[in-house]
Design an enzyme around this catalytic site. Structure first.
Site, mmCIF file in Angstrom:
data_model
loop_
_atom_site.group_PDB
_atom_site.id
_atom_site.type_symbol
_atom_site.label_atom_id
_atom_site.label_comp_id
_atom_site.label_asym_id
_atom_site.label_seq_id
_atom_site.Cartn_x
_atom_site.Cartn_y
_atom_site.Cartn_z
ATOM 1 C CD GLU A 16 -3.050 -0.774 0.070
ATOM 2 O OE1 GLU A 16 -3.297 0.409 -0.266
ATOM 3 O OE2 GLU A 16 -3.576 -1.756 -0.480
ATOM 4 C CB SER A 18 -59.273 -8.933 -12.972
ATOM 5 O OG SER A 18 -59.721 -10.052 -13.697
#
Length: 863
Positions: free
Chosen positions: A110, A431
């Site tokens: 890092e 429906s």
């Protein structure tokens, strides 16, 4: 001559000198301009830099280490209702407890000059700058990392809510450069490394190296060996990519194994491990155990087993609402700030955000109670796999603003992360889809009106074939098994007549229904888009849920506008700055006029249609409207509706075929909405100016005539709502008046005595139906049928029996029976005979006591 030459030479030299002076002057101007621009640029850059530095936050190491408060969740009144449940685990460690190999591994991969620089790495910055320039020229993403561990610590704990745009990154980078040396002067390298190792996210549930050691290897931090240290140090670059239990890693563990090898190589390169240690570590990684075992729940790192994090079983107080709200926040953070999943996770867990949701806590609680304690559902209650059945979901939305107020994802006690049926279910709508894909589409496109009449009868062969699979003959059925005959749109919607919906959808086109459905927020797959059963009757392949349907029905109360659903209003960072904010966003789906007409039509099912049971549970004077729905075999039961305040949807899952119906969903909806509006003032949705009221004939859908008032069923004239410009201009052409024999009901003819005749009003039909229709008894009788109208209604619904009673074509030949009271007077089929044809009386047949007349032709204009 010489003098002239000298003069010319002198003049030439002067000219040359002038040119040189001009060139020098031009160069001088350019140089001054260039220097001036450089100075201005430098001054500007310095000014901008100073301004950025001036806005840098104050930091101290104690705040950085403590900067791990979980984000808070608030309701729509600003009351705290939940805190982010962290699936993360943190085990704080001291610098002296951390193995040297682990520190060296992090430094190597890092920030290899961590112990040498003063917070920023000039050499690394220069290298990153050159790469950035190349990327900018080539159009690739710029801004390489070049961040030191000190900068990463500041970025991860101080700047976590700053955006990921180029400007945001530049601003953050400048502030990092300013703050990093400042922080190092204040606390030193050891404190910075300790804070970094305790706050870095390392995949799974691990925050910090202490938690990572425990999670992956089930050891304390001081027990980590070289390979384990290298593995952990390789995770921060992309915890989700190198996480051993990600989907990609399960299939291919080489990603995290190769990353571990890279860390080891950097450690050797920087002199932290010897060549022998490096070779030995690689050997440990390259054993046969470094591949995935047959059990994909177990991952390995060479000779090491990598443990899988245990699941979190902690629940939110408002599980059904809070989790969808958090997911929406995550999505917006990713879309707006381009955050990675890892950054978002860290931000929610450690960022101390304040998330203000749209949830109405009181309604959420009451709705859950109503669904959990519904008498009908509890009377059918059974337990399957520790889950109460039948299950249900419900959603309520303030459709004016798009703010979702209630999300109920299930009934009964359920674990954390349980399946949310309100937001994640994909089931057939039945429906309840018709108002969206059929009726709204037809009215808004002006291909039909609320008065449009179609014949409710079996589909014609050509229409049936259009929507049938090869070799089949699809015929939709009405729920009650009855065909009405002439039927208007209003009554078809009220009574949920399937055949009418299919015929209307065919009239406007399946693609039109799909287009409108998508505007309402529905999604269809290719199977749905080509299926009449899906688009007109809701037998969806892809499916929908109460969240989608509740928001869709809000269009009918919102002047035809669809408000994008909102689950939160704003998100603040730990400093009170607005990180995210939502506003009402609405799009026009249908016209205000079409929306109001639909709202008025949807009052029908509630008042006298399929949803009348809602009247037993909804007691407010505030109007309510909506539509029931049920899929094949009543597996999915729906009611979707609205009031002037809220729209909503209720779904009941009838998985085991219990005695429950869509009317029960309507009753449940009534209870929920009754509670939602109980303290609100009475209100009605206003009718737009573009609507006209006009009287029409219910049987034809056209303007009424005198006969419309004389229908044997009573006046068929009523007032309907129309979008301006769609009022019918033609007069009713279905009702006819004719003279009939009082005693047998047949049309009288020239031989029928006047004292036996009376005028009656009938309806006429263009073609005969293969099955009995409800209005057959009012159809003008044929000359050749004995009490044909009555006989059709004495049917037993058997198809063969029904077919024997079909009316014949008007041109067919037939004989008629005389009236019982006029034995010698044969009856004509009509008093409107074609004058070009003669009828002739024949001698009576004594044996059969019948009078036979010659064939007659009924003029077509009368039928």
């Amino acid at each position: 001559m010489t003098e002239n030459r000298d003069n010319k030479t002198s003049q030439s030299e002067k000219t040359t000198q002038k040119k040189k002076k001009k060139k020098f002057k031009a160069f001088k101007i350019i140089l001054i301009t260039f220097i001036t621009l450089i100075v201005i640029s430098l001054v500007t850059a310095i000014g901008i830099t100073l301004a950025i530095i001036k806005t840098s936050p104050d930091i101290n190491i104690n705040e950085i280490i403590a900067a791990s408060d979980a984000s808070k969740i608030y309701d729509d009144k600003g009351e705290l209702v939940d805190s982010i449940i962290t699936s993360k685990k943190k085990i704080l460690v001291k610098y002296d407890e951390v193995p040297e190999n682990l520190i060296n591994a992090f430094v190597s991969i890092e920030d290899e000059r961590f112990f040498k620089h003063s917070g920023i790495d000039v050499k690394r910055i220069a290298g990153a700058f050159l790469i950035d320039m190349k990327n900018i020229v080539s159009g690739k993403p710029a801004l390489q990392g070049a961040s030191t561990i000190t900068q990463q610590l500041i970025k991860n704990t101080v700047f976590e809510t700053h955006g990921n745009s180029l400007n945001d990154k530049l601003r953050r980078k400048v502030q990092e450069w300013y703050l990093a040396p400042k922080l190092e002067k204040e606390v030193g390298k050891k404190s910075i490394m300790e804070a970094y190792l305790n706050t870095i996210y390392l995949g799974g549930r691990a925050i910090g190296v202490g938690a990572a050691a425990d999670q992956y290897f089930n050891v304390s931090i001081d027990k980590l060996d070289l390979v384990q240290c290298a593995f952990i140090a390789g995770l921060p670059q992309s915890p989700s990519v190198y996480y051993p239990y990600s989907r990609t890693s399960k299939k291919d563990p080489s990603k995290y194994i190769n990353r571990t090898k890279t860390v080891l190589a950097k450690m050797k390169e920087n002199g932290y491990i010897s060549q022998n240690e490096y070779i030995s570590a690689l050997a440990e990684l390259d054993t046969s155990k470094s591949t995935v075992t047959n059990d994909e729940s177990i991952q390995t790192l060479g000779q090491y087993t990598i443990h899988k994090p245990t699941n979190i079983d902690e629940k939110y107080n408002f599980e059904w609402f809070t989790r969808p709200a958090i997911e929406r926040v995550k999505k917006d953070l990713k879309d707006i700030y381009n955050y990675s999943d890892d950054e978002i996770e860290k931000l929610l867990v450690n960022g101390n955000l304040k998330i203000y949701t749209t949830m109405n806590k009181d309604l959420q609680v009451s709705t859950q109670e109503i669904i959990d304690n519904d008498e009908k559902l509890n009377s059918l209650s059974s337990s399957k796999n520790n889950l109460v059945e039948p299950q249900a979901s419900a959603v309520l939305t303030d459709y004016h603003t798009g703010e979702v107020k209630v999300i109920i994802g299930g009934r009964g006690t359920q674990p954390a992360l349980a399946y949310n049926r309100a937001t994640n279910a994909k089931v057939a709508a039945g429906s309840s889809i018709k108002p969206l894909t059929v009726y709204s589409a037809a009215i808004d496109s002006k291909l039909a009106t609320a008065a449009t009449v179609l014949e409710d009868s079996p589909l014609p062969e050509a229409m049936s074939k259009k929507y049938s699979a090869p070799g089949t003959n699809w015929q939709p059925k009405n729920a009650n098994g009855v065909y009405s005959g002439y039927l208007g749109l209003r009554d078809a919607l009220k009574n949920s007549v399937n055949v009418y919906a299919v015929k209307l959808e065919d009239k406007i086109g399946l693609n039109t229904g799909v287009k409108y459905g998508e505007k309402f927020g529905l999604t269809f797959d290719n199977v749905d888009k080509n299926s009449m059963a899906a688009i007109a009757l809701g037998e969806l392949n892809r499916g929908t849920n109460t969240f989608t349907m509740a928001n869709a029905y809000g269009v009918f109360g919102n002047n035809g506008m669809y408000s994008n659903p909102r689950l939160y209003t704003k998100v603040l960072d730990r400093n009170g700055n607005v990180l995210l904010e939502t506003k009402t966003q609405a799009t026009q789906v249908i016209s205000p006029e079409a929306a109001y007409i639909m709202y008025d039509l949807l009052k029908g099912p509630v008042k006298e249609g399929t949803a009348t049971r809602i009247q037993h549970t909804y007691h407010s004077d505030i109007p309510i409207a909506g539509k029931t729905g049920s899929s094949t075999k009543f597996k999915n039961l729906w009611f979707c509706g609205l009031t002037p305040y809220y729209s909503g949807a209720v779904w009941i899952e009838n998985k085991y075929g219990q005695s429950i119906y869509s009317s029960d969903a309507a009753a449940l909806f009534g209870k929920i909405m009754n509670r939602a509006v109980e303290n609100l003032p009475e209100k009605e949705i206003e009718m737009p100016e573009g609507i006209i009221k006009a009287e029409v004939d219910r049987v034809s859908g056209l303007l009424p005539t005198d006969l419309s008032y004389k229908d044997p069923r009573g006046s068929q004239v009523y007032t309907e709502l129309f979008i301006k410009g769609t009022v019918p201009t033609e007069q009713d052409n279905i009702h006819v008046s004719t003279k009939v024999n009082k005693y047998n009901g047949r049309v009288s003819g020239s031989y029928t005595p006047s004292f036996l005749t009376e005028s009656k009003v009938f309806i006429k039909r263009q073609s005969d139906s293969e099955v009995p229709l409800d209005d057959d008894m009012y159809v003008l009788p044929d000359k050749d049928k004995k009490s044909s109208n009555k006989s059709k209604h004495n049917h037993n619904n058997d198809a063969k029996h029904d077919n024997t009673n079909n009316s014949e074509d008007a041109t067919n030949e037939a004989s008629t029976e005389p009236s019982p009271n006029t034995d010698t007077v044969p009856e004509d089929s009509t008093n409107n005979l074609d004058p070009t044809k003669n009828t002739e009386k024949k001698p009576s047949d004594k044996k059969n006591k019948k009078h036979v007349i010659k064939p007659i032709i009924r003029p077509k204009k009368h039928f």
